[in-house]
Design an enzyme around this catalytic site. Sequence first.
Site, PDB file in Angstrom:
ATOM      1  N   GLN A  66       2.984  -5.171  11.917  1.00 37.72           N
ATOM      2  CA  GLN A  66       2.829  -6.093  11.606  1.00 37.72           C
ATOM      3  C   GLN A  66       1.501  -6.719  10.924  1.00 37.72           C
ATOM      4  O   GLN A  66       0.665  -6.605  11.990  1.00 37.72           O
ATOM      5  CB  GLN A  66       2.986  -6.997  13.195  1.00 37.72           C
ATOM      6  CG  GLN A  66       3.821  -8.151  13.276  1.00 37.72           C
ATOM      7  CD  GLN A  66       2.832  -9.584  12.289  1.00 37.72           C
ATOM      8  OE1 GLN A  66       2.850  -9.339  11.145  1.00 37.72           O
ATOM      9  NE2 GLN A  66       2.059 -10.478  12.790  1.00 37.72           N
ATOM     10  N   SER A  67       1.172  -7.186   9.570  1.00 38.86           N
ATOM     11  CA  SER A  67       0.481  -7.168   9.152  1.00 38.86           C
ATOM     12  C   SER A  67      -0.166  -8.834   9.100  1.00 38.86           C
ATOM     13  O   SER A  67      -0.493  -8.607   8.222  1.00 38.86           O
ATOM     14  CB  SER A  67       0.149  -6.628   7.818  1.00 38.86           C
ATOM     15  OG  SER A  67       1.272  -6.648   6.746  1.00 38.86           O
TER      16      SER A  67
ATOM     17  N   GLU B  32      -9.709  -7.562   9.336  1.00 43.17           N
ATOM     18  CA  GLU B  32     -10.084  -8.667  10.394  1.00 43.17           C
ATOM     19  C   GLU B  32     -11.084  -8.435  11.434  1.00 43.17           C
ATOM     20  O   GLU B  32     -11.157  -9.302  12.333  1.00 43.17           O
ATOM     21  CB  GLU B  32      -8.508  -9.209  10.588  1.00 43.17           C
ATOM     22  CG  GLU B  32      -8.199  -9.915   8.946  1.00 43.17           C
ATOM     23  CD  GLU B  32      -9.348 -11.067   8.861  1.00 43.17           C
ATOM     24  OE1 GLU B  32      -8.028 -11.721  10.020  1.00 43.17           O
ATOM     25  OE2 GLU B  32      -8.556 -11.088   8.256  1.00 43.17           O
TER      26      GLU B  32
ATOM     27  N   SER C 295      -8.866  -2.392   9.897  1.00 38.76           N
ATOM     28  CA  SER C 295      -8.986  -3.912   8.412  1.00 38.76           C
ATOM     29  C   SER C 295     -10.291  -4.624   8.706  1.00 38.76           C
ATOM     30  O   SER C 295     -10.853  -5.101   9.668  1.00 38.76           O
ATOM     31  CB  SER C 295      -7.349  -4.423   9.743  1.00 38.76           C
ATOM     32  OG  SER C 295      -8.086  -5.945   8.910  1.00 38.76           O
TER      33      SER C 295
ATOM     34  N   TYR D 152      -3.523 -10.823  15.793  1.00 38.18           N
ATOM     35  CA  TYR D 152      -3.481  -9.145  15.226  1.00 38.18           C
ATOM     36  C   TYR D 152      -4.942  -8.300  14.555  1.00 38.18           C
ATOM     37  O   TYR D 152      -4.621  -7.428  14.934  1.00 38.18           O
ATOM     38  CB  TYR D 152      -3.187  -9.322  12.929  1.00 38.18           C
ATOM     39  CG  TYR D 152      -3.631  -8.909  12.191  1.00 38.18           C
ATOM     40  CD1 TYR D 152      -2.407  -7.962  11.857  1.00 38.18           C
ATOM     41  CD2 TYR D 152      -4.451  -8.527  11.912  1.00 38.18           C
ATOM     42  CE1 TYR D 152      -2.948  -6.556  11.097  1.00 38.18           C
ATOM     43  CE2 TYR D 152      -5.016  -7.770  10.478  1.00 38.18           C
ATOM     44  CZ  TYR D 152      -4.182  -6.503  10.207  1.00 38.18           C
ATOM     45  OH  TYR D 152      -4.039  -5.835   9.164  1.00 38.18           O
TER      46      TYR D 152
ATOM     47  N   ASP E 245       0.517  -0.900   0.405  1.00 35.93           N
ATOM     48  CA  ASP E 245       0.034   0.192  -0.141  1.00 35.93           C
ATOM     49  C   ASP E 245       0.789   1.435  -0.032  1.00 35.93           C
ATOM     50  O   ASP E 245       0.322   2.319  -0.745  1.00 35.93           O
ATOM     51  CB  ASP E 245      -1.040   0.057   1.087  1.00 35.93           C
ATOM     52  CG  ASP E 245      -1.929  -1.067   1.500  1.00 35.93           C
ATOM     53  OD1 ASP E 245      -1.428  -2.089   0.608  1.00 35.93           O
ATOM     54  OD2 ASP E 245      -2.645  -1.449   2.363  1.00 35.93           O
TER      55      ASP E 245
ATOM     56  N   ARG F 181       1.842  -7.667  -4.071  1.00 31.92           N
ATOM     57  CA  ARG F 181       0.982  -8.103  -2.500  1.00 31.92           C
ATOM     58  C   ARG F 181       2.466  -9.510  -2.313  1.00 31.92           C
ATOM     59  O   ARG F 181       3.269  -9.760  -2.879  1.00 31.92           O
ATOM     60  CB  ARG F 181       0.124  -8.625  -2.583  1.00 31.92           C
ATOM     61  CG  ARG F 181      -0.319  -9.942  -1.298  1.00 31.92           C
ATOM     62  CD  ARG F 181      -1.407  -8.605  -0.204  1.00 31.92           C
ATOM     63  NE  ARG F 181      -2.412  -9.043   0.028  1.00 31.92           N
ATOM     64  CZ  ARG F 181      -2.328  -8.829   1.206  1.00 31.92           C
ATOM     65  NH1 ARG F 181      -1.361  -7.871   2.265  1.00 31.92           N
ATOM     66  NH2 ARG F 181      -3.439  -8.849   2.212  1.00 31.92           N
TER      67      ARG F 181
HETATM   68  O1  G4F Z   1      -3.882 -13.208   2.575  1.00 31.27           O
HETATM   69  P1  G4F Z   1      -4.072 -14.859   4.053  1.00 31.27           P
HETATM   70  O2  G4F Z   1      -2.757 -13.907   4.583  1.00 31.27           O
HETATM   71  O3  G4F Z   1      -4.779 -13.116   4.896  1.00 31.27           O
HETATM   72  P2  G4F Z   1      -5.744 -12.288   6.315  1.00 31.27           P
HETATM   73  O4  G4F Z   1      -5.322 -13.481   6.396  1.00 31.27           O
HETATM   74  O5  G4F Z   1      -7.449 -12.456   5.329  1.00 31.27           O
HETATM   75  O6  G4F Z   1      -5.324 -10.613   5.730  1.00 31.27           O
HETATM   76  C1  G4F Z   1      -4.956 -10.218   5.362  1.00 31.27           C
HETATM   77  O7  G4F Z   1      -5.727  -9.454   5.059  1.00 31.27           O
HETATM   78  C2  G4F Z   1      -6.343  -8.219   5.814  1.00 31.27           C
HETATM   79  C3  G4F Z   1      -8.109  -7.747   5.626  1.00 31.27           C
HETATM   80  O8  G4F Z   1      -7.185  -6.819   4.778  1.00 31.27           O
HETATM   81  C4  G4F Z   1      -5.413  -7.825   6.305  1.00 31.27           C
HETATM   82  F1  G4F Z   1      -5.538  -6.860   7.971  1.00 31.27           F
HETATM   83  C5  G4F Z   1      -4.406  -8.154   6.973  1.00 31.27           C
HETATM   84  O9  G4F Z   1      -3.130  -7.389   6.953  1.00 31.27           O
HETATM   85  C6  G4F Z   1      -3.915  -8.898   5.515  1.00 31.27           C
HETATM   86  O10 G4F Z   1      -3.309  -8.307   4.383  1.00 31.27           O
HETATM   87  O11 G4F Z   1      -5.167 -15.419   4.171  1.00 31.27           O
HETATM   88  C7  G4F Z   1      -6.188 -15.083   2.842  1.00 31.27           C
HETATM   89  C8  G4F Z   1      -6.973 -17.017   3.820  1.00 31.27           C
HETATM   90  C9  G4F Z   1      -7.217 -16.564   5.251  1.00 31.27           C
HETATM   91  O12 G4F Z   1      -8.627 -17.447   5.807  1.00 31.27           O
HETATM   92  C10 G4F Z   1      -6.041 -18.401   5.746  1.00 31.27           C
HETATM   93  O13 G4F Z   1      -6.387 -19.469   6.148  1.00 31.27           O
HETATM   94  O14 G4F Z   1      -6.093 -17.234   3.432  1.00 31.27           O
HETATM   95  C11 G4F Z   1      -6.777 -18.611   4.339  1.00 31.27           C
HETATM   96  N1  G4F Z   1      -4.483 -19.513   3.836  1.00 31.27           N
HETATM   97  C12 G4F Z   1      -4.829 -20.239   3.426  1.00 31.27           C
HETATM   98  N2  G4F Z   1      -3.827 -20.840   3.277  1.00 31.27           N
HETATM   99  C13 G4F Z   1      -3.789 -19.124   3.890  1.00 31.27           C
HETATM  100  C14 G4F Z   1      -3.011 -19.635   2.746  1.00 31.27           C
HETATM  101  N3  G4F Z   1      -3.342 -17.868   3.808  1.00 31.27           N
HETATM  102  C15 G4F Z   1      -1.690 -18.112   3.967  1.00 31.27           C
HETATM  103  N4  G4F Z   1      -1.622 -16.906   3.711  1.00 31.27           N
HETATM  104  N5  G4F Z   1      -1.306 -19.167   3.559  1.00 31.27           N
HETATM  105  C16 G4F Z   1      -1.618 -20.469   3.035  1.00 31.27           C
HETATM  106  O15 G4F Z   1      -1.221 -20.555   2.738  1.00 31.27           O
END
Ligand code: G4F
Length: 334
Positions: free
Chosen positions: A84-85, A132, A130, A154, A21, A189
């Site tokens: 720490q995001s 979240e 967020s 978080y 961002d 990203r």
């Molecule tokens: O991409 P994620 O890690 O994003 P998350 O947790 O939604 O948070 C992001 O968006 C928020 C809203 O803008 C921000 F506040 C935050 O800082 C961050 O940018 O995970 C998205 C989804 C989750 O449900 C997770 O459990 O994807 C699922 N997932 C499944 N496999 C995974 C994975 N996430 C990650 N990071 N890695 C995986 O292997």
Amino acid sequence: MPSSRTSSPPVALITGVTGQDGSYLSTLLLDKGYVVHGLAPTHSFGLPVDPRVTTHHADLGEGTNLSAVIDQVAPAEVYHLGAQSHVKVSFELPVYTAEVTGLGTLRLLEAIRHHQARTGRQVRFYQASSSEMFGKAVETPQTEQTRFHPRSPYACAKVYAYWQTVNYREAYGMFACNGILFNHESPRRGEAFVTRKITRAATRIKLGLAHELRLGNLDACRDWGFAGDYVEAMWLMLQQNEPDDYVIATGETHSVREFLDEVFGYLELDWKKSVVIDPQFNRPSEVDLLRGDATKAREKLGWRPKVAFRELARMMVDADLKLAEQEAVIEKHR
Ligand code: G4F
């Protein structure tokens, strides 16, 4: 119109300038004629910063140096994106996350409050709140009125920062806004987030550079938008007559599985042949479904998202395919 009323160019300070961002917002503000300063931690491994941005090495864990930077830069607008995001990481580093993401916001608000009192100049403040914070959402879609139910250290830290921002607005009359942003992605990203992890892996698999993609929960649903659209909303919030809080979202939700379908389908691959479910990527408590209602932002800011889900996924694949092609050339000459 930028919020500065002086004839010299307006000055903005961005915390977290090395993040996705921060990168898009720097470009947007520079294009609008701002002088841009950025706060970057000394140990940052983030994106390269536009050379027109003046960077300052300050830490959200240390209030004194934040004050020094605010006094030196004397910004008209502060965009607080630093944190720490990573949600999963916050379960492993809950205290650090609270320090940086929660208390870091308070330290910055205090530095601004004292600067305003000393100089009499108004500083407009944007807090990167967020989706979240909605966590185990009590209703869908989520609006500015939806009650928070955070599901990670978080998200708890973000709820704390959200209320401090509201409190500084109410207690001290500060021009402070919360942008409650739903997930927003782009070719910039970080690769630890699920969309980029998928587009990086899928394009590498396409070129034979990788064979497997290990993921956690494929059923989680998110409202994914384009980061380039979302930074515009941040700027718009600080140009209004009154400070307020806004949900920024597309209004659509898709599962991780659907994102896989979109990305692998575009590359004419079958993700079921490469994806391995690995519990190490599950979270102790999950956010199952997020979908935002950005009606207020549309009506009051005139903001609406321009990039839709499919276009976003394809934009990321196209960019990562170029990266993978460069990697393939290097591999070949090794
Ligand atoms: O991409 P994620 O890690 O994003 P998350 O947790 O939604 O948070 C992001 O968006 C928020 C809203 O803008 C921000 F506040 C935050 O800082 C961050 O940018 O995970 C998205 C989804 C989750 O449900 C997770 O459990 O994807 C699922 N997932 C499944 N496999 C995974 C994975 N996430 C990650 N990071 N890695 C995986 O292997």
